[in-house]
Motif scaffolding. Structure first.
Motif, mmCIF file in Angstrom:
data_model
loop_
_atom_site.group_PDB
_atom_site.id
_atom_site.type_symbol
_atom_site.label_atom_id
_atom_site.label_comp_id
_atom_site.label_asym_id
_atom_site.label_seq_id
_atom_site.Cartn_x
_atom_site.Cartn_y
_atom_site.Cartn_z
ATOM 1 N N LEU A 1 -43.544 25.934 42.736
ATOM 2 C CA LEU A 1 -42.548 25.724 41.622
ATOM 3 C C LEU A 1 -42.457 27.902 41.439
ATOM 4 N N HIS B 1 -39.804 29.110 43.594
ATOM 5 C CA HIS B 1 -38.915 28.862 43.238
ATOM 6 C C HIS B 1 -38.739 29.952 41.739
ATOM 7 N N GLN B 2 -39.245 31.071 41.755
ATOM 8 C CA GLN B 2 -39.045 31.419 40.319
ATOM 9 C C GLN B 2 -37.925 32.493 40.526
ATOM 10 N N THR C 1 -37.529 34.104 44.289
ATOM 11 C CA THR C 1 -36.253 33.092 44.794
ATOM 12 C C THR C 1 -35.442 34.181 46.064
ATOM 13 N N GLU D 1 -39.347 21.313 35.750
ATOM 14 C CA GLU D 1 -39.727 23.153 36.279
ATOM 15 C C GLU D 1 -38.676 23.642 37.348
ATOM 16 N N CYS E 1 -35.973 26.347 37.069
ATOM 17 C CA CYS E 1 -36.042 27.535 37.164
ATOM 18 C C CYS E 1 -34.821 28.220 38.720
ATOM 19 N N LYS F 1 -32.540 29.400 36.418
ATOM 20 C CA LYS F 1 -32.700 30.964 35.904
ATOM 21 C C LYS F 1 -32.307 31.962 37.050
#
Length: 2010
Positions: free
Chosen positions: A552, A555-556, A560, A604, A608, A611
């Motif tokens: 997670l 993958h922010q 990334t 989630e 991400c 985003k």
């Protein structure tokens, strides 16, 4: 409530919190978790204001929970969870404790809460899996408690210290001292603790001293870590009091440390105490040292020695290491800028310390039980060293080395994690100092992961798909051998630490300095893939959870970007898609324990991803803007901004990385598909939380599609076809459903709305189906399984039902099932044109299998079968996708049809009955459920057969309670079916509905009177009610359509059927009235029954109204007499019926004599009806379904009728468009044997005959007769030349003739018929239109002309020429004699020339040259040179369309053969037309109304006149007539009415052919009535019917059903049959089929054995006992047995092995049908030399009595048979009941003697009904008066009668009995305002007068009188018909005067007195008097009455009458 009673309110919240703890409610679900969390938050907030109440309540709860006794693992877990929830809540409440309540609460906290908290801390058990977590949670509570309530805790500690100073050595309890370790300590609190310890330390026992030493050490670190600023300040501003305490305690401890063991125990504390004395430490660095500080100096020296290994004791060395680590750790909390002496101290020991702890050759260890402590020590050392000097990386390298022990790796990773996660001080170095080791850390991760995977035995590769390019690391592992369990555990801990490290700082692992993009991507992919593999490892929960957290973080969006800084977007799509694909694949398997948690994590991840995409969202248009901007910048500012533009281009290029860059790779699509599959499959999860999470994930799927489509500026549906439905899923996920069931219903509703098939939903359906099949087998094989535990199976079933439609759509992508156009196949178009696609498709598809399995589960006999059946029923009925309705209907139909396939009785068993009951419930649910899209799919499969079979099965179930319930449900289904009538498809609706009415009325009053039990009575009344409600809906607008009768014409049969139903309904009403009357006498009668009867009565009246409304022509005349019925209740009911039909707007025009012609005209209008788009729905449907053998007739009918309506062009357009659409090339147009070709040929023949005659006759005669053409030859084929012929000369001859003909043809355009111009123009336009439709849009835009030329080599006008020459001109040229142009055939030489010429002309028309025939090639130049001339001619005749002829075509619709042929074609193909329209119908466009209208019209018209099969080789034979025939013909018998009437009886007729191809004739014995029908006429009729056929083989079916003495041939007549026919007619009889031979026939053949000798033993004679046996010789669709014969075989209750008692007992079978009993012999008997079964039939009307003798014997008395029949059978009672039932049904449908009213015309209706209303308005019965009043109201509204004053129609209105004045006033008003009604009204008054009571007769005279004055109006006209009607009325009045003796005075006064006052009428009246007197004679009663009447007449006008009499006296 909170304001007035806060304590109660708070307590209520606390109680709710308590009640919802897991220990009270059991395992938590999503709902209870949310509720518990809500309560917890509520308590935390309340505690800020009511702290004491909340803490007290929570403490009590904690006490109670701790004291609970539990058993079992689940209960223990729930207890643990409850304790954790309470402790966590307490911690939060204490942390927020308000300052103002501290003192007040200290006592309470010490007394209540603190002991409970201590309980958790003190009772820590190493073995308990939950104890450690509970202890940590309790320590958190204690920490929060000590923040604001330190005194309370300190008091407890101090008290315990005091107790320990006086206790014995054996009773040392140090538990409370240990509290020091967990409390919140600041500087002042630490001082208090130190002071208290100094004060009491000496007096403590040794165990207590050791505990205090260890606890104070912990307290110190609590202070340093929680208040680092205070510690830092201590070194900046030393505190004397703190130093004094520390120094004193140091000395006390130092004196305690007498031995090496004690020294080892106290050194860690001593170093801490020294640290607390910065001044002393400073002094120790100086020389000399004060005496008081010598021991401290010595301590430090001993410490160094021990650390260096010179202490002499391993224990001291270890203790020194611990103390030094503490020193180093503490030093990191002091700012280096303070230059404290402590740093020098650290530097002096750090090298030895690292050498001791980080020595791979000799790892530091304090023993087996201290591994954890050793690791913690090393971590503290590592972290401290890093903070002291981050660049000294020697120990870093040691720990990283692969050769180092695993513990070093673990220490390194955990140390790094602590460095990252600890709250940093300003002077601590950052983690980026070790980024340079990222490669080694990744290698460590890969190696450790490989070991774990290897240890787990799962050889999952690190790469998931070939698109990842990183290198495999697994192969380079150094550890090939199998690892031990201990090593595996160590590696697991290391792996967990590594994953946590990634989670803490992903950049540490992503750092790739100096590497290329591809290498960076590979390493990133390797890292992420490794983490992904850990997610599904359920046996390693911590690792799995941490891996998810790490992924997670990776993958922010900001992280990334680091996956591959060179190409972030491509790398993102590649790697992230891999992650989704892998995880979804695992989730789809549904094998993960924590699947819901993984799904939440997946959500989630999706967030991400979106985003990141949003950060990179740059649209194409923005790209363009930047491009243009920087291009301009470059062009115009190059010199000035020489460097700036370079930066601009770099900036622009950075924008090139759009959100969709790289998203087109296969793995991206595969991942989306897998994600869809995963989310779909979680929708049927039994876990409600999982379902909601899956639904919420759809939102993020949609957001991704929005972003991607926004970038590419394309519709979102291109990426996500079901975007809208997904958004609805997402919106539902926000709402908390009421329960699992409600949520699943919502899910299935949304699944049904999914429209577009995708790989995702298809795969989801198929995977779910596989799991469902497996689960189904498990449930069936394990009967003990609770269905409640099988919620997943139920959810899966609903899912498959709801989503199945879209999967069906995917398989049907070629398009919906349609009929091919009416052209037939191109090869050889013959046979039927129907090519419907099957609704079921491939029977082996999973969808089909699924439905089959569901149907089998409908009759599941499993232990839990009831629940399974109910679930299947509900899910199929309520949740099935509408697209699956057709498939389901067909499967249900096929399943139920199998009940009726076998010969003999229908198998009645529990399984079949269950299936039928379930089917009824499912169908009702389906039809009741107005699901979106259901209307579109309901009509795609007909349910008629299924519904009829359902009723047929149910009607033979009997009258048991369960059977009655099923019947009731079925009736309710029928009612719902009729409500959805517009959505359903009916192929033969009228026939179907008539049959349903016949069946359902059979249940009315079936058992109502026989039921003894009240409950059963209620059930039977419910059945009556349901039956009547269904019948009401069926009868609405339903023309009665009787089965083919025996010798009864259509209208008579309709009337009989009408009376049958009308009488039944009247009997039902009477029954309701009788029950009501009986019920009023019974005390306590249930009101429910009363309501039932009222509702039943209302339904019955409505049924009668609907029946009469739709059948006024056949019903009104027979029922109008009920208006005068002797029973007043019957009258009232009929009044209601009449009122209803008036309100329903009944059309009385059907009573007109011209109604038949009107209906035929409407039929033609319907067939020629044109839609908005020019379509012809009925005509084209007919064209598509009529067999090709009837195309010639259809072509004639369509052309004639459409031309008569001026719609020929529209017909041609539709037909030609279809033909052109199917053409492969121009050459194939109209070449085949298609309907369009036949229509064209017929048009040419009809409209072009004169033109051809005028054009070709001169040319042909010229060629034949002109001298110059006489000797010419036209042969051009060298192989066929005569010896003296010259080829070139013949070619010139042929060219000359062809040119002459061609020029004449192209010059005749002005003579071309207008109708044929229309044909050619239509063909031209249709060709253009169709070919343009086949072109692409781009081609159309470029040029229409080019489109056509590209489609075919020639343009579309060529089609006109080709067809015209092929079908019109050339046939006439080649065969002029046959075409009627010449009187005789031309010579062969000329005929050959004409044929060759036609080839050349056809080539010119086709626009092609000769290629195949060599001898025709020389003519190519001629052909080519005439292309343009021919084209101009074709354009001339086809370019414009002449205006329609304005002259009306008069058609006599009844006699016109075309219209009658149309009727026959429509009737015979009605079902196929319905199927065609239902499969092609667009509900929004044409709709079903045309077909409904057609079906209704055909029902009114009835079956067409029978037309025998047409066959030229039969009908063209020239046969000689016999003498009998000559005699009959000479006397013109065929013109006599008697003969015509005989023909209509259908005693003998031809229909169909046998399997041998022979025509079949039918003789129906029962239709011949001996003595009523002239036998010679019958023979003549048979002779004429046989004549066209009997010269060839033919076959005869003799139907002997119910044959008896009344149908016999007398001996002389029988012998005549063998002599009147020609001999060959007897010889050509190929077979005679004797059907239903009976006992009477056997006796008859014995009696006439001599005459029938020739037939005896004949092989041509075949005895048939069933239609199935007949089908062996004649196909079922070719059989034409009478319907009454076939109906005997329907729905039989068969009782085998009965014994018929007589002089010779016979074994028989008794078959009870719906209207007859059949007694069939079980043994064969001899008839005409053959062994046959005898079948005696007794209709219900013939059964006079049935008597049950005993339980095994009964007798049957038949009319006209003297002796009763006696039978024996084991089930006599059942047989008797069945026969009584059909007899009762027959009786109920037999009308009373209702006098038939005279013929009623439309204009008679108002007057007739007006009299009925006025007469009954004066009745003594209040309900009748009310009904009559309402009828009067309806009359005035319907016929707009002008009545002064307003009548108010209402229910329950009370009409007074003394209303004569009111009635008379109404009559006067109407007489004045509506005089045109006079004649009809008076006729009805006179008719009704005789049927009325005395009172009503007086009333009748009163209201008749005002109308008499109007008679004058009809005498003044010259209309003799009206004058005659007036005379007829006067005659009726005279007759009434003579017959009504009681009313004599009143009639004289009222009628004749009033007539006497009408001057202008006296002549007519007196003439009637004189005529009546004359007919009676002098002195007769008539004459006397006339004399008295004349007196009454004179009393009204003496002078006038006397003046009339005077001339006669003279």
């Amino acid at each position: 409530m909170a304001a007035h009673k806060p304590a109660e309110w708070v307590q209520a919240v606390i109680n709710r919190f308590d009640e919802q703890l897991p220990v009270k409610v059991g395992q938590q679900n999503t709902h209870t978790k949310v509720s518990t969390e809500h309560n917890r938050e509520c308590l935390i907030n309340i505690s800020k204001y009511k702290f004491s109440l909340v803490i007290s309540g929570l403490t009590n709860i904690l006490k109670n929970v701790n004291n609970m006794r539990i058993f079992g693992e689940a209960a223990e877990k729930n207890l643990y969870l409850s304790q954790l929830i309470i402790l966590d809540t307490l911690e939060k409440c204490l942390a927020g404790q308000p300052k103002d309540c501290m003192r007040l609460d200290e006592t309470m906290l010490v007394k209540q809460l603190l002991p409970e908290i201590c309980h958790f801390i003190h009772t820590y058990r190493e073995g308990n899996q939950y104890a450690a977590e509970l202890r940590n949670s309790a320590s958190g509570v204690l920490f929060s408690l000590s923040c604001n309530n330190f005194n309370a805790v300190f008091s407890r500690i101090s008290t315990r210290l005091q107790e320990l100073t006086v206790c014995s050595e054996d009773a040392v309890d140090v538990h409370d001292i240990e509290l020091i370790r967990y409390i919140n300590v600041d500087c002042s609190k630490l001082k208090r603790l130190l002071q208290e310890t100094v004060f009491k330390f000496k007096a403590l026992k040794k165990p207590a001293q050791l505990s205090v030493i260890y606890s104070l050490e912990k307290a110190f670190w609590n202070w340093v870590e929680n208040y680092p600023d205070e510690f830092t300040m201590l070194y900046q501003r030393p505190q004397t009091d703190m130093a004094d305490c520390a120094e004193k305690l140091f000395d006390l401890v130092d004196s305690f440390a007498e031995s090496a063991k004690r020294k080892a125990a106290v050194w860690p504390l001593q170093i801490i105490l020294l640290i607390l004395c910065p001044n002393i430490t400073q002094d120790l660095s100086r020389e000399p040292v004060e005496e008081t500080k010598v021991n401290k100096k010595l301590f430090l020296e001993n410490l160094r020695k021990a650390l260096a290994g010179h202490g002499g004791s391993k224990q001291l060395t270890e203790s020194a290491a611990i103390a030094c680590v503490k020193l180093c750790k503490a030093s990191t909390y002091i700012n280096w800028e303070d230059h404290s002496v402590i740093f020098l101290l650290v530097q002096s020991i750090v090298v030895d310390l690292k050498a001791l702890l980080f020595n791979p050759a000799k790892p530091f260890s304090r023993g087996a039980g201290s591994q954890s402590a050793d690791v913690d020590l090393m971590i503290d050392c590592f972290v401290s060293c890093f903070r002291i000097n981050p660049h000294n990386n020697q120990h870093f390298k040691v720990c990283l080395a692969s050769s180092s022990p695993p513990t070093f790796h673990f220490v390194l990773v955990n140390s790094l994690h602590r460095i990252i996660t600890n709250s940093p001080l300003d002077w601590w170095p950052k983690i980026d100092a070790v980024y340079c080791y990222s490669g080694e850390l990744r290698a460590m991760f890969a190696e450790t992961l490989g070991r774990i995977i290897q240890g787990c035995g799962t050889h999952t590769p690190l790469r998931m798909t070939p698109s990842l390019t990183f290198k495999e690391k697994m192969t380079s592992l150094k550890f090939k051998e199998k690892t031990t369990d201990l090593d595996t555990r160590g590696h697991k801990y290391l792996l967990l630490a590594l994953v946590k490290l990634i989670h803490a700082d992903p950049k540490l692992m992503l750092h790739n300095p100096g590497k290329q993009g591809q290498e960076i991507q590979s390493s990133t992919a390797e890292l992420i893939t490794g983490l992904v593999q850990l997610v599904p490892l359920a046996n390693m929960g911590d690792i799995s959870q941490e891996a998810m957290e790490a992924l997670l973080v990776l993958h922010q969006p900001e992280t990334t970007e680091l996956w591959n800084p060179d190409t972030p977007m491509e790398t993102f799509w590649d790697i992230s898609s891999q992650v989704l694909f892998f995880i979804c694949k695992k989730l789809i398997g549904h094998q993960l324990i924590n699947s819901t948690e993984i799904l939440k994590w997946l959500r989630e991840i999706l967030i991400c991803r979106n985003k990141f995409l949003l950060r990179n969202k740059v649209s194409y248009s923005l790209h363009l803007v930047f491009f243009l901007f920087f291009y301009i910048l470059k062009c115009f500012s190059y010199l000035k901004f020489k460097g700036a533009h370079v930066k601009g281009w770099v900036l622009f290029l950075s924008f090139q990385e759009r959100a969709t860059t790289g998203s087109a790779i296969p793995i991206c699509r595969q991942a989306q598909t897998k994600l869809e599959v995963c989310l779909y499959m979680f929708l049927w999860s039994p876990d409600m939380e999982a379902v909601l999470v899956a639904m919420s994930c759809f939102r993020h799927l949609c957001e991704e599609a929005d972003i991607r489509c926004g970038v590419d500026e394309v519709p979102v549906q291109t990426i996500l076809p079901n975007y809208n439905t997904f958004m609805e899923f997402a919106s539902v996920s926000n709402m908390m459903a009421t329960g699992r069931s409600a949520l699943q219903k919502r899910v299935m509703a949304l699944l049904r709305r999914i429209e577009q098939p995708t790989p995702g939903n298809t795969e989801a359906w198929e995977d779910t189906y596989a799991k469902w099949e497996h689960a189904t087998k498990l449930i069936l094989n394990h009967p003990k399984t609770k269905l409640e535990d099988c919620q997943e199976w139920i959810n899966m079933t609903g899912f498959l039902c709801a989503l199945g439609g879209v999967c069906l759509q995917q398989r049907n992508t070629p398009g919906p099932a349609t009929y091919s156009p009416p052209m037939g196949p191109l090869s050889e178009r013959k046979g039927s044109m129907i090519s419907m696609g099957s609704c079921e498709g491939n029977a082996e598809t999973p969808l089909s299998k699924f439905l089959d399995r569901l149907l089998s589960l409908m009759v599941c006999s499993h232990e839990k079968g009831v629940q399974i059946r109910n679930n299947v029923k509900d899910l199929v009925g309520l949740e099935l996708s509408p697209a699956l309705y057709p498939m389901l209907f067909n499967k249900l139909k096929n399943s139920i049809s199998r009940f009726f396939d076998a010969q003999g009785p229908v198998p009645i068993n529990e399984t079949n009955t269950q299936f039928v009951e379930q089917t009824i419930a499912i169908m009702k649910n389906l039809l009741d459920n107005h699901t979106e899209g259901s209307s579109e799919h309901l009509g795609q499969a007909s349910i008629e057969t299924m519904m009829l079979n359902l009723v047929r099965y149910v009607r033979i179930l009997g009258n048991m309670v369960h059977a009655i319930q099923i019947k009731t449900k079925l009736c309710q289904l029928v009612e719902v079916m009729m409500e959805r009538r517009d959505d359903l498809s009916f192929c033969q609706e009228m026939k179907f509905r008539n049959k349903m009415v016949e069946y359902l009325t059979d249940w009315v009053m079936g058992t109502s009177n026989q039921a003894a039990d009240d409950d059963v009575k209620c059930l039977t009344r419910d059945l009556d009610q349901a039956s009547m409600e269904a019948v009401v809906s069926l009868l609405a607008g339903l023309p009665l359509q009787p089965e083919e009768g025996d010798g009864v014409e259509l209208m008579e049969a309709k009337s009989q059927l009408f009376l049958k139903y009308f009488t039944l309904f009247m009997n039902l009403l009477n029954d309701c009235s009788e029950v009501e009357d009986d019920g009023q006498q019974v005390a306590g009668r249930k009101r429910g029954m009363s309501r039932r009867l009222a509702s039943l009565r209302h339904c019955t009246v409505l049924a009668m109204s609907n029946l009469l409304n739709a059948n006024v022509d056949s019903g009104l005349m027979h029922s109008i007499g009920l208006g005068y019925h002797k029973d007043l209740q019957t009258r009232a009911t009929f009044m209601e019926v009449l009122t209803k039909i008036l309100q329903q707007g009944t059309e009385f025009d059907t009573l007109a004599e011209t109604v038949l012609a009107d209906r035929f005209e409407r039929l033609v209008e319907l067939v020629t009806m044109m839609g908005d788009q020019g379509e012809l729905p009925i005509a084209m449907a007919l064209a598509n379904v009529v067999p090709c053998s009837q195309w010639d007739e259809l072509a004639r009918v369509l052309v004639t009728l459409f031309d008569s309506r001026h719609l020929l062009y529209q017909l041609l357009w539709n037909m030609f468009s279809k033909e052109v659409e199917l053409a492969d090339s121009m050459q194939t147009l109209f070449r085949g044997n298609s309907l369009a070709s036949k229509i064209m040929t017929f048009c040419f023949k009809v409209y072009g005959a004169t033109y051809l005659q005028k054009l070709l006759e001169p040319l042909l005669r010229g060629v034949i007769t002109a001298p110059e053409w006489q000797m010419l030859s036209f042969e051009v084929d060298p192989t066929r030349l005569e010896p003296n012929e010259v080829l070139e000369e013949n070619q010139r001859n042929l060219l000359q003739m062809t040119n002459r003909f061609f020029l004449a043809i192209i010059s005749s355009s002005s003579e071309f018929p207008p109708q044929l111009r229309s044909v050619c123009h239509c063909l031209f336009q249709a060709t253009c239109h169709s070919l343009l439709n086949k072109a692409t849009v781009k081609e159309k835009k470029e040029s229409k002309k080019s489109v056509v030329s590209q489609r075919f080599p020639q343009n579309s006008i060529g089609a006109v020429g080709s067809a015209m020459f092929l079908r019109f001109i050339n046939p006439a040229i080649v065969s002029p004699y046959e075409a009627g142009i010449l009187d005789k055939k031309p010579p062969p030489r000329i005929e050959r020339g004409l044929k060759l010429m036609s080839k050349i002309l056809q080539s010119i028309a086709n626009h092609v040259l000769f290629t195949k025939e060599e001898h025709m090639r020389p003519f190519n130049d001629f052909v080519k040179s005439n292309f343009d001339a021919a084209r101009r001619f074709f354009l001339d005749i086809a370019s414009d369309c002449p205006a329609s002829d304005s002259v009306n075509h008069s058609l006599s619709f009844i006699s016109d053969g075309n219209v009658l042929a149309l009727h026959r074609l429509l009737w015979n193909n009605q079902e196929k037309i319905g199927q065609y329209l239902s499969s092609n119908r667009d509900h929004k466009a044409v709709g079903r109304r045309p077909f409904d209208k057609m079906a209704t019209l055909l029902a009114y018209l009835g079956p067409p006149e029978h037309k025998p099969v047409a066959d030229t080789h039969w009908s063209s034979l020239n046969l000689t007539s016999s003498k009998f025939e000559e005699f009959m013909t000479r006397h013109q018998v065929h013109e006599k009415e008697e003969f015509k009437a005989l023909k209509t009886l259908n005693i003998f007729y031809q229909a169909g052919t046998s399997k041998n191809g022979n025509p079949v004739f039918y003789y129906v014995t029962r239709r011949f009535k001996t003595g009523q029908i002239n036998g010679d006429l019958l023979i003549y009729h048979v002779l004429l019917t046989l004549k066209p056929y009997y010269a060839k083989p033919y076959e005869i079916v003799v139907d002997l059903t119910h044959a008896g003495p009344s149908n016999r041939f007398k001996t002389d007549f029988l012998s005549k049959w063998f002599v009147v026919f020609p001999g060959f007619a007897y010889e050509n009889v190929a077979a005679i089929y004797i059907y239903n031979c009976n006992t009477w026939v056997r006796e008859y053949t014995k009696y006439h054995e001599r005459l029938l000798t020739g037939l005896k033993g004949s092989k041509k004679l075949l005895f048939i006992d069933s239609p199935a046996r007949l089908a062996e010789y004649i196909e079922p669709d070719q059989q034409k047995l009478p319907a009454a014969t076939l109906s005997l075989e329907e729905d039989l209750k068969v009782f085998h092995n009965a014994l018929k008692l007589a002089h010779k007992d016979t074994k028989v079978s008794i078959k009870v049908g719906s209207n007859a009993v059949q007694v069939t012999s079980a043994e064969r008997t001899r008839v005409l030399g053959q062994s046959v079964f005898l079948n005696d039939i007794y209709y219900a009307s013939e059964i006079e009595e049935i008597c049950l003798v005993d339980e095994n014997q009964f007798t049957l008395t038949i009319a006209n048979q003297g002796t009763p029949l006696t039978f024996m059978h084991q089930e006599c009672e059942a047989i008797v009941h069945s026969i009584i039932h059909i007899r009762t049904r027959w009786e109920l449908s037999q009308p009373d003697s209702i006098p038939q009213h005279t013929k009623i015309r439309p204009k008679d209706v108002p007057g007739t009904l007006l009299n009925i209303a006025l007469l009954n308005l004066g009745s003594s019965d209040p309900s009748l008066r009310s009904a009559a009043y309402n009828l009067l109201c309806a009359l005035t509204c319907t016929f707009n009668l002008k009545i002064e004053g307003q009548l108010l129609e209402t229910s329950g209105l009370c009409i007074p009995a003394n209303n004569t004045l009111f009635i008379v006033s109404i009559s006067k008003t109407l007489a004045a305002n509506e005089p045109h009604l006079t004649l009809e009204f008076l006729e009805e008054c006179i008719s009704g007068f005789s049927k009325s009571s005395i009172e009503l007769k007086h009333l009748c005279l009163e209201y008749m009188t005002p109308w008499l004055l109007n008679l004058v109006r009809f005498c003044k006209h010259n209309d003799d018909a009206k004058r005659q009607r007036v005379t007829a009325i006067l005659d009726k009045l005279i007759t009434m005067t003579i017959n009504e003796k009681q009313m004599y005075p009143s009639i004289q006064a009222k009628i004749w007195g009033s007539l006497g006052q009408i001057t202008d009428l006296l002549d007519v009246v007196l003439d009637s008097f004189i005529k009546t007197s004359a007919t009676g004679g002098l002195g007769s009663i008539k004459a006397e009455v006339m004399a008295d009447t004349a007196v009454a007449l004179a009393s009204g006008n003496v002078k006038l009458v006397s003046s009339k009499r005077r001339p006669s006296r003279c």
